[in-house]
Design an enzyme around this catalytic site. Sequence first.
Site, short mmCIF file in Angstrom:
data_model
loop_
_atom_site.label_atom_id
_atom_site.label_comp_id
_atom_site.label_asym_id
_atom_site.label_seq_id
_atom_site.Cartn_x
_atom_site.Cartn_y
_atom_site.Cartn_z
N MET A 34 -11.05 -6.50 5.37
CA MET A 34 -10.29 -5.52 6.15
C MET A 34 -9.98 -6.10 7.52
O MET A 34 -10.89 -6.55 8.23
CB MET A 34 -11.11 -4.23 6.32
CG MET A 34 -11.27 -3.38 5.08
SD MET A 34 -9.73 -2.84 4.33
CE MET A 34 -8.96 -1.92 5.67
N MET A 51 -9.42 7.58 -0.51
CA MET A 51 -10.29 7.94 0.62
C MET A 51 -10.91 9.31 0.40
O MET A 51 -10.23 10.22 -0.08
CB MET A 51 -9.46 7.99 1.90
CG MET A 51 -8.74 6.70 2.20
SD MET A 51 -7.81 6.85 3.73
CE MET A 51 -7.13 5.20 3.83
N HIS A 53 -1.03 -1.36 -4.26
CA HIS A 53 -2.33 -1.13 -3.63
C HIS A 53 -2.53 0.37 -3.41
O HIS A 53 -1.75 1.00 -2.70
CB HIS A 53 -2.36 -1.90 -2.31
CG HIS A 53 -3.67 -1.86 -1.59
ND1 HIS A 53 -4.70 -2.74 -1.87
CD2 HIS A 53 -4.12 -1.06 -0.59
CE1 HIS A 53 -5.72 -2.49 -1.07
NE2 HIS A 53 -5.40 -1.47 -0.28
N ASP A 106 -4.89 3.25 -2.00
CA ASP A 106 -6.00 3.51 -1.08
C ASP A 106 -6.62 4.87 -1.37
O ASP A 106 -6.01 5.90 -1.10
CB ASP A 106 -5.50 3.47 0.36
CG ASP A 106 -5.20 2.05 0.82
OD1 ASP A 106 -6.09 1.20 0.71
OD2 ASP A 106 -4.06 1.80 1.27
N ASP A 144 -6.18 -6.89 4.24
CA ASP A 144 -5.61 -5.54 4.28
C ASP A 144 -5.71 -4.95 5.69
O ASP A 144 -6.81 -4.80 6.22
CB ASP A 144 -6.40 -4.68 3.28
CG ASP A 144 -5.89 -3.26 3.17
OD1 ASP A 144 -4.85 -2.93 3.76
OD2 ASP A 144 -6.56 -2.46 2.46
N SER A 171 0.84 -1.19 0.00
CA SER A 171 0.00 0.00 0.00
C SER A 171 0.88 1.24 0.00
O SER A 171 1.80 1.36 0.81
CB SER A 171 -0.90 0.02 1.23
OG SER A 171 -1.39 1.33 1.45
N PHE A 207 -6.76 4.43 8.01
CA PHE A 207 -5.38 4.78 8.35
C PHE A 207 -4.45 3.58 8.27
O PHE A 207 -4.86 2.45 8.58
CB PHE A 207 -5.32 5.36 9.78
CG PHE A 207 -6.17 6.58 9.94
CD1 PHE A 207 -5.66 7.84 9.63
CD2 PHE A 207 -7.50 6.48 10.33
CE1 PHE A 207 -6.46 8.97 9.73
CE2 PHE A 207 -8.31 7.60 10.45
CZ PHE A 207 -7.78 8.85 10.15
N GLY A 208 -3.20 3.86 7.88
CA GLY A 208 -2.17 2.82 7.93
C GLY A 208 -1.62 2.71 9.34
O GLY A 208 -1.95 3.53 10.21
N HIS A 241 -8.25 0.38 -4.11
CA HIS A 241 -9.16 0.14 -2.99
C HIS A 241 -9.92 1.43 -2.70
O HIS A 241 -9.37 2.36 -2.13
CB HIS A 241 -8.32 -0.31 -1.77
CG HIS A 241 -9.10 -0.53 -0.52
ND1 HIS A 241 -8.49 -0.68 0.71
CD2 HIS A 241 -10.43 -0.64 -0.29
CE1 HIS A 241 -9.41 -0.87 1.64
NE2 HIS A 241 -10.60 -0.84 1.06
N GLY A 296 -2.59 -3.98 8.97
CA GLY A 296 -1.79 -4.51 10.08
C GLY A 296 -1.01 -5.77 9.77
O GLY A 296 -0.61 -6.50 10.69
N SER A 354 2.71 -0.06 6.15
CA SER A 354 3.84 0.33 6.99
C SER A 354 4.93 -0.74 7.07
O SER A 354 6.12 -0.40 7.08
CB SER A 354 3.35 0.73 8.39
OG SER A 354 2.39 -0.17 8.83
N MET A 372 -12.33 3.69 -0.80
CA MET A 372 -13.02 3.89 0.48
C MET A 372 -13.77 5.21 0.34
O MET A 372 -13.39 6.23 0.91
CB MET A 372 -12.00 3.92 1.62
CG MET A 372 -11.45 2.53 1.94
SD MET A 372 -9.92 2.56 2.87
CE MET A 372 -8.75 2.70 1.52
C1 DX5 Z 1 -6.40 1.24 5.49
C2 DX5 Z 1 -5.87 0.87 4.14
C3 DX5 Z 1 -4.70 -0.06 4.16
C4 DX5 Z 1 -3.51 0.43 4.91
C5 DX5 Z 1 -2.51 -0.66 5.13
O1 DX5 Z 1 -7.59 1.92 5.35
O2 DX5 Z 1 -6.87 0.27 3.36
O3 DX5 Z 1 -4.36 -0.45 2.83
O4 DX5 Z 1 -2.89 1.52 4.30
O5 DX5 Z 1 -1.50 -0.16 5.92
P1 DX5 Z 1 -0.86 -1.04 7.10
O6 DX5 Z 1 -0.25 -2.23 6.47
O7 DX5 Z 1 0.13 -0.10 7.70
O8 DX5 Z 1 -1.98 -1.40 8.03
ZN ZN Z 2 -6.35 -0.70 1.42
#
Ligand code: DX5
Ligand code: ZN
Length: 213
Positions: A138, A38, A34, A36, A172, A9, A144-145, A67, A174, A195, A69
């Site tokens: 999810m 938002m 990936h 994201d 996806d 991501s 948030f990452g 993805h 953590g 991350s 959101m």
């Molecule tokens: C969260 C995102 C994820 C996120 C993953 O809303 O969809 O893709 O960025 O980041 P990590 O791996 O740090 O959880």
């Molecule tokens: Zn994502």
Amino acid sequence: MRKIFVSPSILSADCARLEQECKSLEKSGADWIHCDVMDGKFVPNISFGMPVINSLRKRIVIPLDVHLMICEPEKYVKQFAEAGANIITFHIESTDKIKQTIDIIRSCGKKVGISLKPDTPLEVLEPYRGMFDMLLIMSVEPGFGGQRFIETSLDKIRKARQLYPDVLIEVDGGINKTNAKAVVDAGADILVAGSAIMNAANRKEVIAELRKV
Ligand code: DX5
Ligand code: ZN
């Protein structure tokens, strides 16, 4: 043994250097990128949209795993397809026009993904059986990452694997070197990691480790 895909991501990438960041991921063995998206409404955060997808598509080779959101994805999926998204995933909670959204993505010749938030049960997918290529589970609340993996996601992945043996399952949130094996053993095909990859000194090593678990 089935092949595991890694989709890093870029949410926590250095956005001013997005091209270099994506090329570095590509060189480090990423299968997909990936992205994201938002809107500050479906989730309490804002990231980037179609112009970024469009620019990246011209500069990298591997598929863009988008993805969404965002609320009312049916209004925007065509533009994301035209921008060059390869797989377009939307949240089942984000619209009441689910069939319409699927149909637009398909008519653009793209792969259809449906995503579920941690508290959304798998049962909501049943009416759409056979209509999607990928299920994105999810394992954190979207937005948030850098959040902690929700352990109960493992049961949901196992159940999803049984219910949908022919659908790709992407997980996806953590994911890191420590929990990736459990996620794959539960039935995931694609691991998204933000991350854990972006903050690593050696991205290639982390991607290889995530894939081989
Ligand atoms: C969260 C995102 C994820 C996120 C993953 O809303 O969809 O893709 O960025 O980041 P990590 O791996 O740090 O959880
Ligand atoms: Zn994502």
